[in-house]
Motif scaffolding. Structure first.
Motif, PDB file in Angstrom:
ATOM      1  N   LYS A 168       0.825  -1.205   0.000  1.00  0.00           N
ATOM      2  CA  LYS A 168       0.000   0.000   0.000  1.00  0.00           C
ATOM      3  C   LYS A 168       0.859   1.253   0.000  1.00  0.00           C
ATOM      4  N   LYS A 169       1.900   1.246   0.818  1.00  0.00           N
ATOM      5  CA  LYS A 169       2.798   2.408   0.864  1.00  0.00           C
ATOM      6  C   LYS A 169       3.524   2.585  -0.469  1.00  0.00           C
ATOM      7  N   LEU A 170       3.929   1.461  -1.087  1.00  0.00           N
ATOM      8  CA  LEU A 170       4.609   1.539  -2.377  1.00  0.00           C
ATOM      9  C   LEU A 170       3.675   2.121  -3.428  1.00  0.00           C
ATOM     10  N   LYS A 171       2.436   1.639  -3.453  1.00  0.00           N
ATOM     11  CA  LYS A 171       1.474   2.126  -4.442  1.00  0.00           C
ATOM     12  C   LYS A 171       1.236   3.623  -4.268  1.00  0.00           C
ATOM     13  N   ALA A 172       1.108   4.074  -3.025  1.00  0.00           N
ATOM     14  CA  ALA A 172       0.871   5.500  -2.760  1.00  0.00           C
ATOM     15  C   ALA A 172       2.065   6.340  -3.186  1.00  0.00           C
TER      16      ALA A 172
END
Length: 398
Positions: free
Chosen positions: A333-337
């Protein structure tokens, strides 16, 4: 369909009608093989058309190893294409033989003659030996097609029955594929590695081609071991006899850069710096990551991972460099954001020490935008980590 399977078919290819067919098929599309075969069979024997189509397909596959100029003049068997040495690697090894003063080589298990050709082009006379009659005929045809017949003698025989005492060097390339695919046990090679080692010990110089995954403990004490990559892909390992006993080397083609082992201890683990270096596969296989780390004044990101990190950008042929902008615990999720915020649409995902597949990452984060980034999935001091950055080209540019 279309495989050369017997001597009669192969001989027919060497005759004028076969040569005409091969010339006509040089650029044919394999996807249209049925239509092409039907058309050619109106004017040529069906068996000859089948053999020519098979050979044309093999030549197309061989271009990646031998280049178009040679591949479309040479003759192959299916196993010969699969197992033959890439021309650039053969030329490098022949150059080493030449530098050692070798003038004649017994090439045992010659296959379709890739190494014999490289040796002959270096001015070395070669006895090419293979026990398969069709393969031996392919070597003979290749020597003739490339104008090397005066330097290559071909013998169809069992290599264990060859007297190599008249030759300056022995080269052995045991078969490392069987009916079930790759063979990983050196004693299951054909012939076994132990036989090849004994043959090497009887010659002033010798080179044994082995799989790059050979265990270091399987390398005889009197042999030097060299791992060779070409264009970043590890191609093979070579055990050299009569040169540097116990030496370990990594050689990178096409540059020819060679890194020699110095017996250094494992590098220390340190925090991730501004730059991350990914050593070439040949360096890793040769267990020479410590030598690269010393050159870079760097350390490892994890004691089990072959990534070297440093605060300085140091040009080296032995590793690809990345400038690291972010270090994050593994979290999709952090990578996608982060990628969405930076409008990253071109995403390169690399991994070392991670069970996550790059395709899975790309599918889940769905990158979109005009910018590019590289994500390296790895472990840092034992913890699953995402390192984001960009490759640095030689010379320091991004």
């Amino acid at each position: 369909m279309g495989r050369v399977t017997d001597l009669a078919s192969f001989a027919a290819l060497l005759a004028p009608e076969g040569q005409t067919l091969l010339a006509a098929l040089r650029d044919y599309d394999p996807a249209r093989e049925l239509a092409v075969a039907s058309r050619l069979r109106r004017d040529h024997p069906a068996e000859l058309v089948t053999a020519a189509l098979g050979q044309a397909r093999l030549r197309q596959r061989a271009v990646a190893k031998f280049g178009a100029e040679d591949a479309y003049r040479m003759y192959f068997t299916p196993h010969g294409v699969e197992q033959s040495t890439r021309a650039s690697v053969g030329a490098y090894r022949a150059g080493r033989m030449k530098a050692l003063g070798v003038r004649s080589v017994a090439d045992l298990c010659s296959g379709i003659g890739g190494d014999a050709i490289a040796l002959a082009r270096a001015g070395i006379s070669v006895l090419a030996v293979d026990r398969d009659p069709l393969t031996a005929e392919a070597v003979r045809a290749n020597a003739g097609a490339l104008g090397l017949s005066d330097l290559i003698e071909v013998r169809c025989a069992d290599v264990t029955e060859i007297d190599t005492s008249l030759y300056d060097a022995v080269f052995v390339d045991p078969a490392r594929r069987g009916g079930r695919g790759r063979i990983f046990d050196p004693e299951a090679y054909s012939p076994p590695l132990s036989w090849a080692v004994e043959a090497a010990r009887k010659a002033p110089h010798a080179a044994l081609k082995v799989a790059p995954g050979i265990p270091h403990e399987a390398v005889p004490a009197e042999a030097g071991a060299e791992w060779i990559s070409d264009g970043g892909d590890v191609k093979e390992a070579v055990l050299w006899f009569g040169t540097e006993p116990g030496a370990r080397r990594a050689t990178l083609l096409p540059s020819g850069a060679t890194l020699a082992g110095r017996g250094l201890p494992d590098p220390a683990v340190r925090p991730v710096g501004r730059y991350l270096y990914e050593p070439d596969g040949a360096v890793i296989r040769a267990h020479l990551v410590a030598e690269v780390a010393e050159e870079l004044d760097g350390g490892l990101v994890d004691e089990t991972i072959a990534y070297v990190t440093s605060d300085a950008l140091v040009p080296t042929p032995y590793a690809a460099a990345y400038e690291i902008t972010d270090e994050l615990p593994f979290n999709l999720k952090k990578l996608k954001a982060l990628l969405r915020e930076r409008e990253v649409g071109t995403l390169t995902v690399k991994k070392r020490g991670s069970a996550v597949e790059p395709e899975e990452i790309r599918r889940k984060v769905r990158p979109k935008g005009p910018n590019a980034a590289t994500v390296l999935l790895t472990r840092v001091a034992g913890a699953p980590t995402m390192l984001i950055g960009r490759p640095v080209r030689p010379g320091g540019g991004g």
